[in-house]
Scaffold this motif. Structure first.
Motif, PDB file in Angstrom:
ATOM      1  N   ARG A  31       0.844  -1.203   0.000  1.00 28.37           N
ATOM      2  CA  ARG A  31       0.000   0.000   0.000  1.00 28.37           C
ATOM      3  C   ARG A  31       0.876   1.249   0.000  1.00 28.37           C
ATOM      4  O   ARG A  31       1.935   1.288   0.631  1.00 28.37           O
ATOM      5  N   ASP A  37      -4.266   9.889  -0.540  1.00 27.01           N
ATOM      6  CA  ASP A  37      -4.996   8.698  -0.967  1.00 27.01           C
ATOM      7  C   ASP A  37      -4.160   7.448  -0.702  1.00 27.01           C
ATOM      8  O   ASP A  37      -2.937   7.456  -0.841  1.00 27.01           O
ATOM      9  N   LEU A  39      -3.222   3.966  -2.080  1.00 30.52           N
ATOM     10  CA  LEU A  39      -3.232   3.236  -3.339  1.00 30.52           C
ATOM     11  C   LEU A  39      -2.659   1.837  -3.137  1.00 30.52           C
ATOM     12  O   LEU A  39      -1.755   1.636  -2.323  1.00 30.52           O
ATOM     13  N   ALA A 129       0.424   1.812  -9.834  1.00 25.52           N
ATOM     14  CA  ALA A 129      -0.790   1.776  -9.010  1.00 25.52           C
ATOM     15  C   ALA A 129      -1.989   1.626  -9.939  1.00 25.52           C
ATOM     16  O   ALA A 129      -2.289   2.539 -10.709  1.00 25.52           O
ATOM     17  N   GLN A 131      -5.765   1.649 -11.264  1.00 23.66           N
ATOM     18  CA  GLN A 131      -6.882   2.518 -10.903  1.00 23.66           C
ATOM     19  C   GLN A 131      -8.108   2.176 -11.744  1.00 23.66           C
ATOM     20  O   GLN A 131      -7.987   1.708 -12.878  1.00 23.66           O
ATOM     21  N   GLY A 132      -9.272   2.447 -11.192  1.00 23.92           N
ATOM     22  CA  GLY A 132     -10.511   2.198 -11.923  1.00 23.92           C
ATOM     23  C   GLY A 132     -10.930   0.742 -11.863  1.00 23.92           C
ATOM     24  O   GLY A 132     -10.486  -0.037 -11.018  1.00 23.92           O
ATOM     25  N   TYR A 146      -6.280  -3.084 -15.386  1.00 22.46           N
ATOM     26  CA  TYR A 146      -7.262  -2.122 -14.901  1.00 22.46           C
ATOM     27  C   TYR A 146      -7.427  -0.989 -15.918  1.00 22.46           C
ATOM     28  O   TYR A 146      -6.609  -0.828 -16.824  1.00 22.46           O
ATOM     29  N   ARG A 148      -6.941   2.133 -15.743  1.00 18.98           N
ATOM     30  CA  ARG A 148      -5.823   3.076 -15.799  1.00 18.98           C
ATOM     31  C   ARG A 148      -4.674   2.563 -14.937  1.00 18.98           C
ATOM     32  O   ARG A 148      -4.878   1.760 -14.022  1.00 18.98           O
ATOM     33  N   GLU A 149      -3.491   3.073 -15.236  1.00 20.98           N
ATOM     34  CA  GLU A 149      -2.320   2.792 -14.411  1.00 20.98           C
ATOM     35  C   GLU A 149      -1.633   4.113 -14.103  1.00 20.98           C
ATOM     36  O   GLU A 149      -1.382   4.913 -15.010  1.00 20.98           O
ATOM     37  N   LEU A 150      -1.361   4.334 -12.832  1.00 21.45           N
ATOM     38  CA  LEU A 150      -0.574   5.488 -12.411  1.00 21.45           C
ATOM     39  C   LEU A 150       0.835   4.986 -12.149  1.00 21.45           C
ATOM     40  O   LEU A 150       1.048   4.125 -11.299  1.00 21.45           O
ATOM     41  N   THR A 164       0.269   8.655 -16.330  1.00 17.06           N
ATOM     42  CA  THR A 164      -0.991   7.928 -16.268  1.00 17.06           C
ATOM     43  C   THR A 164      -1.238   7.268 -17.614  1.00 17.06           C
ATOM     44  O   THR A 164      -1.159   7.925 -18.658  1.00 17.06           O
TER      45      THR A 164
END
Length: 274
Positions: A31, A37, A39, A129, A131-132, A146, A148-150, A164
């Motif tokens: 984490r 936030d 993530l 990380a 996302q979505g 996923y 998106r990817e950060l 992103t």
């Protein structure tokens, strides 16, 4: 982080969809706190510090921290980014919510612990990380896709860039999700009347195929075949698959090779011939 290969060879049988690799299941992620936030991340920066297993300490000093197939490394680490610096903030048992086992950072890192955290200077590389919404589940490591990817890029623990990526064009075909539908499509499309009856013999033709970014099957070849007539017919019917999976990773289309056995037998002839 395990790097995703650009091309995977998966096998579609008509009963089970296989996609095996090094890990038995998807992994419990570390984490990361970033801009307030929390993530989940597809990376394990602590593994870079202990590449040599001979120097890996016992994180929990005799406490009964558990290990599961979803946590191969034996721990879950917590991190934060503050003023573009990466810090280790905690190491917990894989089952921390149940057993409450946590490592003592002071005993592991000594004077490097300042205000309860460890300044990271050993890690250079990328942290992803997700996302979505999860668009495609892979039963191993950190391979699931996923929306998106950060991406965070670090040099010696210092954050240098973030990016992103948009993977939202990823989609799964009904034929890959339902092997029965793929079976029905392929065998009902075979021109059985143009092929000699195999009698008690089974003729198996193993075909490799892949699709473009629109899901169109545009590459088909025989990996292992027998009679040329059966080889050509196997290629023809696989090309009839109307749409196939489309995968995007890091914002780019990832062409993936699949393999399917086409079985010419009397039983399939009786069941599917028109």
């Amino acid at each position: 982080m395990r790097k995703a290969r650009n091309v995977k060879i998966w096998m579609v049988s008509f009963w089970v969809l296989f996609c095996h690799n090094a890990f038995a299941t998807a992994q419990n992620p570390d984490r990361l706190i970033y801009k307030g936030d929390t993530l989940f991340i597809f990376a394990n920066p602590l593994e870079e510090l202990y590449k040599n297993d001979s120097i890996r300490p016992k994180f929990f000093a005799g406490q009964a921290g558990c290990i599961t197939t979803a946590c191969w490394r034996g721990y879950v680490a917590d991190w934060k980014i503050e003023n573009d610096q990466l810090y280790l903030t905690g190491i917990s048992s894989c089952c921390f919510r149940d057993d409450g086992v946590r490592a003592n950072l002071k005993s592991l890192f000594g004077d490097k612990v300042i205000d309860g955290v460890v300044k990271v200077d050993w890690f250079s590389g990328n942290i992803i990380a997700p996302q979505g919404k999860m668009l495609h589940y892979v039963h191993l490591g950190y391979e699931s896709i996923y929306e998106r990817e950060l991406e965070f890029h670090f040099e010696g623990g210092r954050l240098s860039t973030t990016k992103t990526y948009d993977n939202s064009k990823t989609r799964e075909s009904i034929y890959s999700k339902s092997p029965g539908k793929l079976q029905e499509l392929i065998y009902s499309s075979i021109s059985w009347d143009k092929l000699a009856d195999t009698g008690e013999e089974e003729i198996r033709v193993f075909v490799s195929f892949s699709a473009n970014e629109n899901g169109v099957v545009d590459s088909v070849k025989v990996l292992r075949g027998q009679n040329p007539d059966y080889n050509l017919e196997a290629i023809r019917v696989v090309k009839l698959i109307p749409e196939w999976d489309v995968f995007y990773r890091h914002g780019k289309h990832q062409r993936t090779s699949w393999m399917v056995p086409v079985i010419f037998s009397s039983s399939n002839r009786k069941k599917y011939s028109k």
